[in-house]
Each structure stands twice: as structure tokens, then as C-alpha cells.
Design a protein around this motif. Structure first.
Motif, PDB file in Angstrom:
ATOM      1  N   THR A   1      37.241  37.083  54.545  1.00  0.00           N
ATOM      2  CA  THR A   1      38.081  36.585  53.617  1.00  0.00           C
ATOM      3  C   THR A   1      38.102  36.917  52.337  1.00  0.00           C
ATOM      4  O   THR A   1      37.171  37.708  51.425  1.00  0.00           O
ATOM      5  CB  THR A   1      37.726  34.760  53.337  1.00  0.00           C
ATOM      6  OG1 THR A   1      37.578  34.134  54.926  1.00  0.00           O
ATOM      7  CG2 THR A   1      38.116  34.298  52.400  1.00  0.00           C
TER       8      THR A   1
ATOM      9  N   HIS B   1      40.218  37.404  48.839  1.00  0.00           N
ATOM     10  CA  HIS B   1      40.138  36.339  47.556  1.00  0.00           C
ATOM     11  C   HIS B   1      41.564  36.975  46.588  1.00  0.00           C
ATOM     12  O   HIS B   1      41.220  37.786  47.003  1.00  0.00           O
ATOM     13  CB  HIS B   1      38.749  35.817  47.556  1.00  0.00           C
ATOM     14  CG  HIS B   1      38.027  35.245  47.472  1.00  0.00           C
ATOM     15  ND1 HIS B   1      38.179  33.374  47.785  1.00  0.00           N
ATOM     16  CD2 HIS B   1      36.861  34.885  48.261  1.00  0.00           C
ATOM     17  CE1 HIS B   1      37.096  33.008  48.590  1.00  0.00           C
ATOM     18  NE2 HIS B   1      36.189  34.261  49.267  1.00  0.00           N
TER      19      HIS B   1
ATOM     20  N   PRO C   1      37.064  36.771  41.317  1.00  0.00           N
ATOM     21  CA  PRO C   1      38.140  36.491  42.583  1.00  0.00           C
ATOM     22  C   PRO C   1      38.748  35.231  42.148  1.00  0.00           C
ATOM     23  O   PRO C   1      37.758  34.321  41.134  1.00  0.00           O
ATOM     24  CB  PRO C   1      37.122  36.091  43.007  1.00  0.00           C
ATOM     25  CG  PRO C   1      35.730  35.915  42.704  1.00  0.00           C
ATOM     26  CD  PRO C   1      35.577  36.917  41.689  1.00  0.00           C
TER      27      PRO C   1
ATOM     28  N   VAL D   1      43.209  32.459  48.450  1.00  0.00           N
ATOM     29  CA  VAL D   1      42.866  33.080  49.831  1.00  0.00           C
ATOM     30  C   VAL D   1      44.047  34.246  49.419  1.00  0.00           C
ATOM     31  O   VAL D   1      45.366  33.151  50.143  1.00  0.00           O
ATOM     32  CB  VAL D   1      42.275  33.057  50.395  1.00  0.00           C
ATOM     33  CG1 VAL D   1      42.234  33.229  51.673  1.00  0.00           C
ATOM     34  CG2 VAL D   1      40.874  31.637  50.427  1.00  0.00           C
TER      35      VAL D   1
END
Length: 245
Positions: free
Chosen positions: A211, A213, A230, A234
Motif C-alpha cells: 500500500t 500512501h 504519510p 492512499v
């Protein structure tokens, strides 16, 4: 015979709704409550959940954020120099910032997830394909590099806690003393031991998801020095098939 205009009050009510103002207000109140209940039920079942703005992407898809642009190509399980199983992802990376980006900032914005939930990836190291034996601590601006991102692997702490809780629930005498078994002092010697290899668990994994971000260049909570952090959003999720290297 005398004729007169009928009194509206003497006529029977017409239409679907009663003529009384009180009855109309009651019906409106009941309808409003029903709509609220329906909306609540829809929310509880996920019907009002926000649409996924970053669906799964295929390996080889370019992931662009304010901090970096990264194109992950493939992932595999490898044996590191320490003899332990690790996850390695080959990718192309270029910094979008005007200053060098520390590796610690990149660690924060990439999550690794195995479907079983039994393995964690706590630490990330970087290497360049052109110089695989050297370690990278920061990424220079405007230099596209083919990189090897390597994560160390360990048994997930959540899985260990779940196992402990299950063992405690299976033990009818657990907790009767009033003292938690977890109050024992930390064994410092165990912290110096070589970590357990997760190869038996990793061999059962056929996929891993990364994933990525979104990123923000913003000041910290304790000072005004700006740093990369972050964001909530996403940028992309990329799933890779796994093979033993």
C-alpha cells in the motif's frame, strides 16, 4: 326548495392524507424516523462507505505521489545475508523533491500486508541494482534508479497475542491468581537472540500487497521543521504473486 352552498366541514375527507394538521405532522414525523432508520441500516452494512479511490493496481503500474514516483515490477521471497527469509521488491524510483529524501521517510509511506496476517515486515532497506552491495540511506532528487527494496520478516505480534489469548481461554485456572502472566520481567537475553526464520510461514503465502500512501511536506507537532509524512489518502495498492527466490 331552498338551495345553499355545502359546508366543507360537512364533506368527508378526500385524498390519501388526513385534513387534520396534527395528523399530517405525525405522519411526517413517522416518515422522517423511517428514513433515518433506513439510512442507519445502510451505513451499518457498508452501503454508505466511501468508494475506494485507489483500487488494486497491477505490477508495473506507475505510482505517483508528491514525494516520489515509483514503479514496482515484481516481488519475491529471498534469503538474506543473515540467512533469514525476506521480502524483496524490484522497482524504479525517482524523487520528486528538490532535496535528498531520507529512507526513513519512504519507510513510513509503504505498508506491506500478507493475506494470512501471520507475517509482518518491520524493517526496510534499500539497494541500487547498479550497486547491490551498497546500502542507500537517502534518495537524491531527479535521479531515476532501479532499486531493490528488502523487508525483513517476522511472525506477526497480533498472531502471537491471539495464540496467547486462546491458550489462556482454554486454561480454566488462568487468571485465578489475580496476577497477569504478562507481568514477568523482559528477558534481555532473548532480545539478543537471532530472530526466528519465518520460512515455514512464508512458503504458504502466494501473494503480498503493498500500500503506497500519499505524502505531505508539512511541519511536525513539536517544531516547524517541514518533513515528509504519510497522508490519509492512499495513492495505490499493488498485489504481487510470490515465488521463492
Amino acid at each position: 326548495m331552498a338551495h345553499h352552498v355545502p359546508d366543507p366541514a360537512d364533506e368527508p375527507p378526500t385524498g390519501l392524507f388526513p385534513q387534520s394538521t396534527a395528523w399530517r405532522a405525525a405522519i411526517a414525523l413517522i416518515a422522517s424516523a423511517a428514513l433515518c432508520a433506513a439510512a442507519l441500516a445502510l451505513w451499518a452494512t457498508g452501503g454508505l462507505a466511501r468508494a475506494d479511490t485507489a483500487p488494486d493496481q497491477e505490477p508495473g503500474t506507475e505510482v505517483r505521489t508528491a514525494m516520489y514516483t515509483l514503479t514496482p515490477h515484481e516481488a519475491e521471497l529471498v534469503t538474506g545475508d543473515d540467512g533469514l527469509t525476506a521480502l524483496q521488491v524490484r522497482a524504479e524510483l525517482v524523487s520528486e523533491h528538490t532535496e535528498p529524501i531520507p529512507l526513513s521517510a519512504i519507510r513510513q509511506v509503504i505498508d506491506v500486508d500478507f493475506p494470512s496476517g501471520r507475517i509482518e515486515a518491520p524493517a526496510l532497506t534499500f539497494g541500487y541494482v547498479r550497486h547491490p552491495d551498497g546500502l542507500v540511506f537517502e534518495v537524491q532528487p531527479d535521479m531515476r534508479e532501479e532499486v531493490l527494496m528488502t523487508w525483513s520478516l517476522r511472525k506477526a505480534e497480533a498472531a502471537d497475542r491471539q495464540k496467547e489469548q486462546q491458550e489462556e481461554s482454554d486454561n480454566p485456572l488462568a487468571g485465578l491468581s489475580g496476577v497477569s502472566d504478562r507481568s514477568e520481567p523482559v528477558d534481555l537475553d532473548s532480545l539478543m537472540e537471532t530472530p526466528e526464520d519465518v520460512a515455514p510461514l512464508a512458503e504458504k503465502e502466494d501473494e503480498v500487497t503493498l500500500t503506497f500512501h500519499e505524502t505531505e511536506f508539512s511541519p511536525g507537532f513539536t517544531d516547524q521543521t517541514k518533513r515528509w509524512v504519510p497522508a490519509d489518502a492512499v495513492a495505490a495498492e499493488v498485489s504481487f504473486p510470490l515465488g521463492q527466490g
